[in-house]
Design a protein around this motif. Structure first.
Motif, mmCIF file in Angstrom:
data_model
loop_
_atom_site.group_PDB
_atom_site.id
_atom_site.type_symbol
_atom_site.label_atom_id
_atom_site.label_comp_id
_atom_site.label_asym_id
_atom_site.label_seq_id
_atom_site.Cartn_x
_atom_site.Cartn_y
_atom_site.Cartn_z
ATOM 1 N N ASN A 37 0.805 -1.231 0.054
ATOM 2 C CA ASN A 37 -0.133 -0.040 0.128
ATOM 3 C C ASN A 37 0.949 1.266 0.147
ATOM 4 O O ASN A 37 0.445 2.432 0.270
ATOM 5 N N ASN A 75 2.250 3.153 -2.066
ATOM 6 C CA ASN A 75 1.955 4.488 -2.932
ATOM 7 C C ASN A 75 0.431 5.018 -2.667
ATOM 8 O O ASN A 75 0.515 6.605 -2.524
ATOM 9 N N ARG A 76 -0.283 4.409 -1.927
ATOM 10 C CA ARG A 76 -1.600 4.929 -1.455
ATOM 11 C C ARG A 76 -1.196 5.920 -0.096
ATOM 12 O O ARG A 76 -1.615 6.866 0.397
ATOM 13 N N LEU A 77 -0.332 5.224 0.577
ATOM 14 C CA LEU A 77 0.081 5.972 1.958
ATOM 15 C C LEU A 77 0.823 7.214 1.571
ATOM 16 O O LEU A 77 0.651 8.315 2.427
ATOM 17 N N GLU A 97 0.471 8.971 -1.112
ATOM 18 C CA GLU A 97 -0.287 10.096 -1.665
ATOM 19 C C GLU A 97 -0.907 10.488 -0.399
ATOM 20 O O GLU A 97 -1.382 11.838 -0.189
ATOM 21 N N MET A 121 7.588 2.863 -7.335
ATOM 22 C CA MET A 121 7.417 3.109 -5.776
ATOM 23 C C MET A 121 8.385 4.146 -5.221
ATOM 24 O O MET A 121 9.499 3.711 -4.642
ATOM 25 N N TYR A 133 -2.975 -0.472 -10.758
ATOM 26 C CA TYR A 133 -2.798 0.787 -9.682
ATOM 27 C C TYR A 133 -2.996 2.086 -10.393
ATOM 28 O O TYR A 133 -3.413 3.014 -9.954
ATOM 29 N N PHE A 160 -8.362 7.246 0.612
ATOM 30 C CA PHE A 160 -7.777 5.962 1.268
ATOM 31 C C PHE A 160 -8.531 5.644 2.534
ATOM 32 O O PHE A 160 -7.756 5.157 3.511
ATOM 33 N N CYS A 189 -9.294 0.319 0.393
ATOM 34 C CA CYS A 189 -8.784 0.047 -0.978
ATOM 35 C C CYS A 189 -8.797 -1.648 -1.072
ATOM 36 O O CYS A 189 -8.752 -2.205 0.058
ATOM 37 N N GLU A 228 -3.809 -4.395 -4.071
ATOM 38 C CA GLU A 228 -4.030 -3.717 -5.322
ATOM 39 C C GLU A 228 -3.099 -3.812 -6.360
ATOM 40 O O GLU A 228 -3.613 -3.981 -7.518
ATOM 41 N N ILE A 229 -1.801 -3.509 -5.953
ATOM 42 C CA ILE A 229 -0.804 -3.801 -7.119
ATOM 43 C C ILE A 229 -0.457 -5.200 -7.762
ATOM 44 O O ILE A 229 0.019 -5.071 -8.610
ATOM 45 N N ASP A 281 -8.391 -3.634 2.482
ATOM 46 C CA ASP A 281 -7.517 -3.148 3.399
ATOM 47 C C ASP A 281 -8.005 -1.616 3.975
ATOM 48 O O ASP A 281 -8.903 -0.832 3.253
ATOM 49 N N PRO A 293 -5.682 5.110 6.524
ATOM 50 C CA PRO A 293 -5.702 5.614 7.784
ATOM 51 C C PRO A 293 -7.010 6.167 8.414
ATOM 52 O O PRO A 293 -7.626 5.693 9.422
#
Lengths: 709, 709
Positions: free
Chosen positions: A284, A286-288, A290, A458, B26, B77, B80, B84-85, B94, B97
């Motif tokens: 996760n 990349n989402r983190l 962002e 990443m 992704y 987020f 997700c 995902e990747i 998942d 935050p």
């Protein structure tokens, strides 16, 4: 995290007591000990901290006996074997009400100390994990232990544990034969003896040659570092047999420690139960990033269950098959591992056991400030150093004895090749020094692996202070030719190469120059051969305004069950006047219940007051319990000492008349008195650590009542 | 709990949208919708509650569009797809935050509302479960769904979902052919349409005979009650084919929904991941009872992960393969199911859908106090009624719209034979009415089964008010004969019979009288035949001073993920002036972050104040975040409206000069001003629900500043 390198307690695997009976019938609940052998290990030092009234309390009047503690733990339902009425399963335990509350309070304290205080990004990822993810991380291939079987009975042993137990038992037999006096045994020797007893490897008094003793000791010192083949050689060389039958053993084979299962009805999608929570952070990333507005450093955190299919789980709560972890992944710029808050912690002293001390065969601790340790390069960088201190302070907060903690650095051969540095917080208990937190600088390993496998970039992009001219290296494809040769696979090949970093592109460049071709392992898992007419590497000068990098990861990884067990041992003692009067001295912060409300009797006159006190405590968020059983007040308090309830309030006829109550402190048993509101206010301050018991005593006069308390 | 009876959402299985893309690359994160078809379902009623300033807020200016909500959930987020990747796995998600914090706050509120308020015994048992435990509970044999395959492609369908989707699509085609105007569609019809779209079962405008329509509707009304054989007959009768290929389908076969694995290295010890937490309570019953001083009633509670290997998970968070449950097992005397606190809740009105209304083919809700419902026998007993109200109040507390909740009673054919009564709390969302909490009176079923299987007595003993003379029925064995016949098995046979209750002993008595022999299914799983010369049943008058009983269990079982998703839908709206300005109106109690601190700019002058405000908030335990990005204050607030942050504090030059700051309320966007300390105090009261926003406005004057906010 990875097999054989930094997974929790590879190192501390040398303690071998089979703590829980797997075949205990329910009706005669026995303590957690397997054999009834008490382990008599005197604490290395007396507790240096006394949270309560030190002068009145002697916590070391009786030597620590693990069997006594285990009796309390099962009798008061802190813990019990899972499916006990079905005879249980080794390595699986349930937490009863006090154990569960204690763990919840530790986790709550952890969340406040780390996640909230440091503004970490908390996530929750699934325990069920796609096999490909763990293939990429290396767990499918390398997360293994070596097992060997009794050739006749089929009994299965973990090879390193078996070799260790047999050699230790022979050494114990040698010591006995040499007539070494029990009285001069060191704590370490006592431990070794306890271990060998528990493992039920009979130790007979046979004297060994001095050279053999030296040989054995040298093997034991390196027991965690042998390959399966080497363990097999040791078994042959030292004529090691199946301990109970004397039968031969098979050669050690690898056994993967992950539980596997199938996801969905097709029978094709393989999954594993995660052996750590870390991979859920990495996939996760990349989402983190962002979520954090594309900036580093930042940390993600996760608290959750992990699963490891141990070959032969022993050591009670210390080596189990399902356990709660709390893991932090702190992402930093590899060129800048400083920490903004390092100055706040730099003067904190820690007990360190650096790798070079260990290499010299020693275990002397070095007391040093973290500022010095980082300054001298003993600890690799500020961020890692910052976390070591934060981990230490957390342990103090929840009640771990500071005199029984040390940070042990991984030796070069223990550490994964990509790791920059790794320190384990080890806590001492009757099982010896046990790794409870691993703090590793894992470099860019995991993100790089996942990025390559999934063709996902990443990286973090940061603006450069001023633009720089660089030699840009780039791959180009002849698309007209690629299509006919690779058809639909052309895209995945291009995507894979697009994710390459400069170093990798240089390799491709060299291969093309040398052989006129190169091999690309693409994200679909297949390997493609590309000739120079399909791919070419070009270089050109360009101006760069930004810098891209794969962040490094600094990972403090906590085994909550191990911390919980260590805390139980450190908190347990018995009153000087009676070894049966056990006390669990949990700090109020994490005690399962903070206040026991004790009415003098079942008289109806007390009921409104009880409700009033309980509701006032609840308004402050303080967990309380009422004990209105017929037992004497003293007995009721004693029962709650075992549960670790730090405070007791007695409600009697004076309470009805004057609206007062007494406040009893668990460790000192000292009693004070005050108005109900004042006592509640004092308790609130004590529970929030805004006041010490000494300060509470200044606010509440001593109670000198005439009732039996 | 059991397959086909009360497991979560067997009933609500009719909503079929495949919400999450399992193959989304992704780089182009798409919203959680699979097909881009927005689901336009107007809320059944506007929110009747307005926690904030009602006059200024129009929460229904824009119709609800699920795709918009899903856009916010992935973009910010909250949630997700797992891995995902790696293209994800259906049914695994998942929490990022904000989603993780929201869930943690819901769980925290649950713990306070149920465990602490009711003094329940919290436990934590393992997810890995020995197969024998789940064999006894019935899950190994009966926790199944019916699947059928496309004979050529092998694509797998859940049989009941497929029949349902195809018939619904044909009915939709019929409505289209009849030219029924879209405008007069009811919410239910719109739902049906959405479902059929999402399932991608093409709906073509073909008019059906009226009798066929009636037939289909009758089948759909009973879709949850068909056996596999019956589903197979429906597939043949209605000529149902594999939707995308038109191929034939195999006959439905049973598919067990539990994930299995092997425990330990032997390959013989089978385990499952628990499909519910309940069995962990039951196997620990004796320890729990002892912990509660041998008294009932009491309740145990557990919050933890459960796992179900759904055949084809759809509906996003509503049907997943790994999920958090919170389960309460309340143990009561079967002769006395009154509840000590029932009088506190008896006047609470609930929306009920009793079974006889459903049997009559209707779904009209009955508004009724729980006192009346229990009094009239609609709800079986006080304890069950008490929990229905407590469940309802909890949902209100965390922000579920009361107008979109109902309690639906299980019909006779839905309920397990042993269950006394069962009510589901259903919450309405764009997926229709979804079971989120099951409240079942499970009688003594589970304890009786485990007791018999393990030869463990699981009973409560209470003193009788006065002794009674009873006809005691007892089994005696001729031990001299038993030994030679059964050898070592004699003991397990005797132990098994010793655990029999009177009713069972009477059966044995009758069999012996009739046939001269009886069969005993012993705890070892084997069946033994005993003849009259080995066992005899005697009766004699004895005086009893105590009564033994197996307690009944009343079980409220919460699906936390479903509650979380329902809450997300109920909280989501868009500002009247701009449908893109989304707001998540979480109550402060469960909002992920309570306060956003917004400095006017990056000016250093604000930094000490920011630190001061954050530390003051932290002292009250209030989670805050700073947004010091360069975006305009308005934009920063808008971003946090999406995250559901209820309050914002702006720090500007006036703050530096006067030590004041503004307080912005999320829903109304109204702004007030006060001293920093006063604003912090007001926020603290708002977060603890001690003050409403209207009251806050009385304490803080309106802000009429000149800056752009």
């Amino acid at each position: 995290m990875l097999a054989g390198s930094v997974r929790l307690c590879r190192r501390s695997s040398s303690a071998v007591c089979h703590i829980l009976p797997t075949r205990t019938p329910y009706r005669k609940p026995s303590p957690l000990s397997c054999s009834g052998h008490a382990s008599v290990v005197r604490p290395l030092q007396t507790r240096s901290r006394t949270t309560m009234a030190p002068s009145q309390v002697n916590k070391t009047a009786h030597p620590f006996e693990r069997a006594d503690l285990e009796g309390v733990l099962t009798r008061r339902f802190f813990i019990c074997p899972s499916f006990e009425i079905y005879n249980g399963v080794a390595g699986l335990f349930d937490l009863g009400p006090p154990g569960s509350a204690l763990q919840a309070n530790i986790i709550d304290a952890w969340r406040k100390h780390f996640i909230i205080e440091e503004e970490m990004l908390e996530i929750e990822t699934t325990a069920l994990t796609l096999s490909e993810v763990l293939k990429t991380s290396g767990h499918v291939d390398k997360f293994t232990d070596w097992k060997c079987d009794d050739v006749k009975t089929g009994q299965i042993f973990r090879a390193d544990h078996l070799v260790e137990a047999v050699l230790e038992s022979r050494l114990a037999g040698d010591r006995a034969a040499r007539g070494e006096a029990e009285k001069v045994k060191t704590a370490e020797e006592l431990e070794a003896e306890v271990k060998s007893k528990k493992k039920k490897v009979k130790s007979t008094a046979v004297k060994l040659d001095d050279s053999v003793v030296a040989d054995y000791e040298s093997v034991l010192a390196q027991i965690d570092n042998y390959t399966g083949e080497q363990l097999g050689e040791l078994i042959t060389k030292y004529n090691i047999k199946s301990p109970e039958t004397g039968n031969d053993l098979t050669k050690p084979v690898e056994f993967n420690l992950m539980f596997d299962t199938l996801i969905g009805p097709t029978g094709y999608m393989k999954g594993y139960l995660r052996p750590e929570t870390a991979q859920g952070h990495f996939v996760n990333f990349n989402r983190l990033l962002e979520f954090n507005n594309a900036k580093v450093p930042f940390a993600s955190a996760q608290i959750g269950k992990s699963f490891r299919n141990e070959i032969a789980p022993r050591q009670g709560l210390l080596r189990v098959r399902e356990f709660t972890m709390a893991e932090i992944e702190h992402f930093v710029d590899p060129h800048d591992k400083s920490h903004a808050r390092f100055s706040e912690v730099k003067d904190q002293k820690l007990s360190l056991l650096p790798k070079d001390v260990q290499s010299a065969g020693k275990s002397d601790l070095t007391e040093m400030t973290i500022g010095d340790a980082v300054g001298k390069g003993i600890v690799n960088n500020e961020t890692l150093g910052y976390f070591l201190v934060r981990v230490y302070l957390f342990m103090i907060k929840i009640g771990i004895d500071p005199a029984r903690m040390r940070f042990r650095q991984h030796m070069a051969n223990e550490m994964a090749h990509y790791a920059a540095d790794c320190w384990d917080l080890e806590i001492h208990s009757s099982y010896g020094w046990i790794e409870c937190v691993g703090c590793a600088d894992r470099s860019a390993y995991d993100l790089t692996k996942h990025a390559a496998r999934t063709s996902t970039k990443m990286v973090v992009r940061v603006p450069l202070p001023e633009p720089v001219e660089v030699d840009e290296i780039r791959a180009s494809f002849d698309r007209k030719k690629m299509g006919p040769v690779f058809k639909k696979d052309a895209k995945i090949i291009e995507d894979t190469v697009a994710a390459y970093d400069d170093a990798r592109l240089e390799c491709v460049e060299q291969e093309l120059a040398k052989d006129g071709k190169t091999k690309i392992e693409a994200a679909d898992g297949k390997t493609y051969e590309l000739t120079s007419d399909l791919i070419s590497i070009t270089r050109q000068k360009t101006k760069q305004f930004t810098r891209d990098f794969v962040p490094n990861v600094i990972e403090p990884s906590f085994g909550i069950g191990r911390i919980l067990y260590s805390l139980l041992e450190h908190s347990y003692w018995a009153r000087a006047e009676d070894s049966q009067r056990a006390v669990m001295s949990f700090p109020p912060l994490i005690a399962p219940v903070k206040v026991l409300i004790v009415p003098l009797s079942n008289n109806d006159a007390f009921k409104p007051l009880i409700r009033q006190v309980q509701s006032k405590l609840r308004a402050h968020g303080i967990a309380s319990r009422i004990d209105d059983s017929g037992a004497s007040i003293g007995k009721r308090y004693a029962r709650n000492d075992e549960l670790g309830t730090p405070f007791g309030c007695t409600i009697d006829f004076a309470s009805v008349k004057n609206n007062t109550m007494t406040l009893r402190e668990r460790d000192s048993t000292s009693q004070r008195i005050g108005s109900i509101d004042e006592v509640v206010a004092v308790v609130n301050d004590l529970c929030d650590a805004r006041a010490t018991w000494a300060q509470a005593c200044e606010r509440l006069p001593e109670f000198s009542g005439d009732q039996d308390v």
